[in-house]
Design a protein around this motif. Sequence first.
Motif, PDB file in Angstrom:
ATOM      1  N   ARG A 163      -8.754  10.169   7.857  1.00  0.00           N
ATOM      2  CA  ARG A 163      -9.580   9.776   6.698  1.00  0.00           C
ATOM      3  C   ARG A 163      -9.424  10.756   5.544  1.00  0.00           C
ATOM      4  NH1 ARG A 163     -14.170   7.165  10.448  1.00  0.00           N
ATOM      5  NH2 ARG A 163     -13.380   5.042  10.277  1.00  0.00           N
TER       6      ARG A 163
ATOM      7  N   SER B 258       0.861  -1.208   0.000  1.00  0.00           N
ATOM      8  CA  SER B 258       0.000   0.000   0.000  1.00  0.00           C
ATOM      9  C   SER B 258       0.884   1.240   0.000  1.00  0.00           C
ATOM     10  CB  SER B 258      -0.894   0.023   1.239  1.00  0.00           C
ATOM     11  OG  SER B 258      -1.494  -1.190   1.467  1.00  0.00           O
TER      12      SER B 258
ATOM     13  N   PHE C 296     -10.293   4.132   5.224  1.00  0.00           N
ATOM     14  CA  PHE C 296      -9.127   3.702   6.013  1.00  0.00           C
ATOM     15  C   PHE C 296      -9.585   3.112   7.347  1.00  0.00           C
ATOM     16  CE2 PHE C 296      -5.402   4.306   8.774  1.00  0.00           C
ATOM     17  CZ  PHE C 296      -4.445   3.673   7.996  1.00  0.00           C
ATOM     18  N   LYS C 297      -9.075   1.944   7.668  1.00  0.00           N
ATOM     19  CA  LYS C 297      -9.535   1.253   8.888  1.00  0.00           C
ATOM     20  C   LYS C 297      -8.669   1.650  10.080  1.00  0.00           C
ATOM     21  CE  LYS C 297     -11.441  -2.594   6.306  1.00  0.00           C
ATOM     22  NZ  LYS C 297     -10.989  -2.157   4.974  1.00  0.00           N
TER      23      LYS C 297
ATOM     24  N   LEU D 295      -5.845   9.653   4.212  1.00  0.00           N
ATOM     25  CA  LEU D 295      -5.602   8.258   3.825  1.00  0.00           C
ATOM     26  C   LEU D 295      -6.815   7.586   3.187  1.00  0.00           C
ATOM     27  CD1 LEU D 295      -3.597   7.095   6.962  1.00  0.00           C
ATOM     28  CD2 LEU D 295      -2.735   8.024   4.853  1.00  0.00           C
TER      29      LEU D 295
ATOM     30  N   LYS E  91      -0.700   4.831   0.409  1.00  0.00           N
ATOM     31  CA  LYS E  91      -1.234   5.122   1.744  1.00  0.00           C
ATOM     32  C   LYS E  91      -0.087   5.311   2.739  1.00  0.00           C
ATOM     33  CE  LYS E  91      -5.783   2.976   1.819  1.00  0.00           C
ATOM     34  NZ  LYS E  91      -6.562   1.839   2.292  1.00  0.00           N
TER      35      LYS E  91
ATOM     36  N   ASN F  48      -3.833   0.436  13.330  1.00  0.00           N
ATOM     37  CA  ASN F  48      -4.579   0.877  12.136  1.00  0.00           C
ATOM     38  C   ASN F  48      -4.326  -0.138  11.038  1.00  0.00           C
ATOM     39  OD1 ASN F  48      -2.105   1.681  10.642  1.00  0.00           O
ATOM     40  ND2 ASN F  48      -1.966   3.232  12.256  1.00  0.00           N
ATOM     41  N   GLU F  49      -5.007  -0.016   9.931  1.00  0.00           N
ATOM     42  CA  GLU F  49      -4.955  -1.094   8.926  1.00  0.00           C
ATOM     43  C   GLU F  49      -3.560  -1.335   8.359  1.00  0.00           C
ATOM     44  OE1 GLU F  49      -7.641   0.409   5.756  1.00  0.00           O
ATOM     45  OE2 GLU F  49      -5.854   0.412   4.483  1.00  0.00           O
TER      46      GLU F  49
END
Length: 484
Positions: free
Chosen positions: A456, A120, A463-464, A459, A123, A161-162
């Motif tokens: 958010r 990613s 975004f989780k 990202l 991100k 976070n993700e």
Amino acid sequence: MPRFDDSDFAVVSAPGTPRTEGPNPFAAVRPGVSRGNSTLAIPGANGNTVEIPASRSSISDAAALMHNLSLSPSMKERRGSRNSFGTSLPIPRSPRHSRLLSKRAGVSQDILASQVQDMSKEKVAAAKNMAFAFDIDGVLAHGNEPIEEAKLALKMLNGDNELGIKIPYILLTNGGGKTEIARCEQLAGLLESPISTDQFIQSHTPMQALAEYYETVLVCGGEDFKVREVAETYGFKNVVHPKDILAWDPTVSPWGIFSEKDRENAKPRDFSKMKFDAILIFADSRDYATDFQIIMDLLLSENGKLLTRAKDPVASRIPIYFSQGDLVFPTNHKGPPRLTQGSFRIAIEAQYKALTGVELERVVYGKPERATYTYADEVLKNWMEQIHNENTLPQNVYMVGDNPQSDIIGGNMYGWNTCLVRTGVFQGKEGENDAHNPANFGVFDNVLEAVKAAVRKELGQDFKLKWNPKVNPVLHGDDSSAVA
Ligand code: G3P
Ligand code: MG
């Protein structure tokens, strides 16, 4: 009312400002002499410090406030002001590194996270190009009580976070009164997150640069004798606490507070022979009567010799520095915010004006002063190097604060995104922003809501904000159990 230059925080050194060398570099300003562009002289340049032009007037606020008390110096008024000034605020050229290391997430999570991050790249780049600067009182905590949402916000930024990535943040507070190490340890316990001194700036942290200029200093404020330790850690050679003077001669302050414990810890010396170079206020006074008296004694003295009286106090006055200018701050008190250092300063200014007939010139560090934000950039860059091995300054910085008159105005003027929360000084209702110093990114119920919105924006809305331990990098980290 504080007076600001038209160019707000982008001021440059005032033309014609005298520069002097030596330990007591402040030039005399005589009553009646036009102040023009420059008042206080800029301390001499020094190898380990950088001088940032003051954005706040060096001239006392008291005169303007005496007949017109106001708690709302606004951006509009600052823009309209024609008062310029020439003082600089020295800050350290680069922050000192501590040996404290932040806790790692755990080797297996680190490995998984780096695999997820490899997939990613965009991100990840965005996560490293954003950062947060958190105010503490009213955003992360109320005194010694944590704000619960703050714990979750820090956990998420620390890698929950993700991407399992650390999103950089620093703490930027106008608080102070104890060493950075002591305060970080206390905060880490309170907020249940590791906090390094390398991501931490309190009001007096940049004032360590003044140790290059002054040797003998009176240091005031805070609990017990903690500010003595702070000043010694910063490198000041001869640090005097007001209670050292009380221990030498208790009659100096007729209404002073002096306990047996104070006697055990005080360091009385023969102060009749000592020459002070500067006065530093690091935190809220715990004994107003003594601090007022001794500060005034020194301001009126002949070149900093205690209990002397100068023929021309202005000509021989030693400099006085305040670590921050907030008038009120949020505490665990259920009513309105409580008075803090800025109010103490205004009382000093008024006493000085009443006794001498002239304005007190002083320097005020802390938010919203430009020097504090410039120093914050250096700290942020160094912190990026520690957590991501990249000495870069993230472009999208979000200041999260509760005080429009320090956090928000300072962040706005420095070009940061600003988020105002409703858990502290600002008590506006749903949908309201501060009328004078509006937060440019928005107003939020609490720090977690501000962090979510900013993350958010940078990202992606999807975004989780939770690390998924069952993540499978081969499936691009897509796992239905991930929690948004
Ligand atoms: O005394 C004011 C100070 O406690 C404010 O701290 O964290 O809100 O900048 P902070
Ligand atoms: Mg605050």
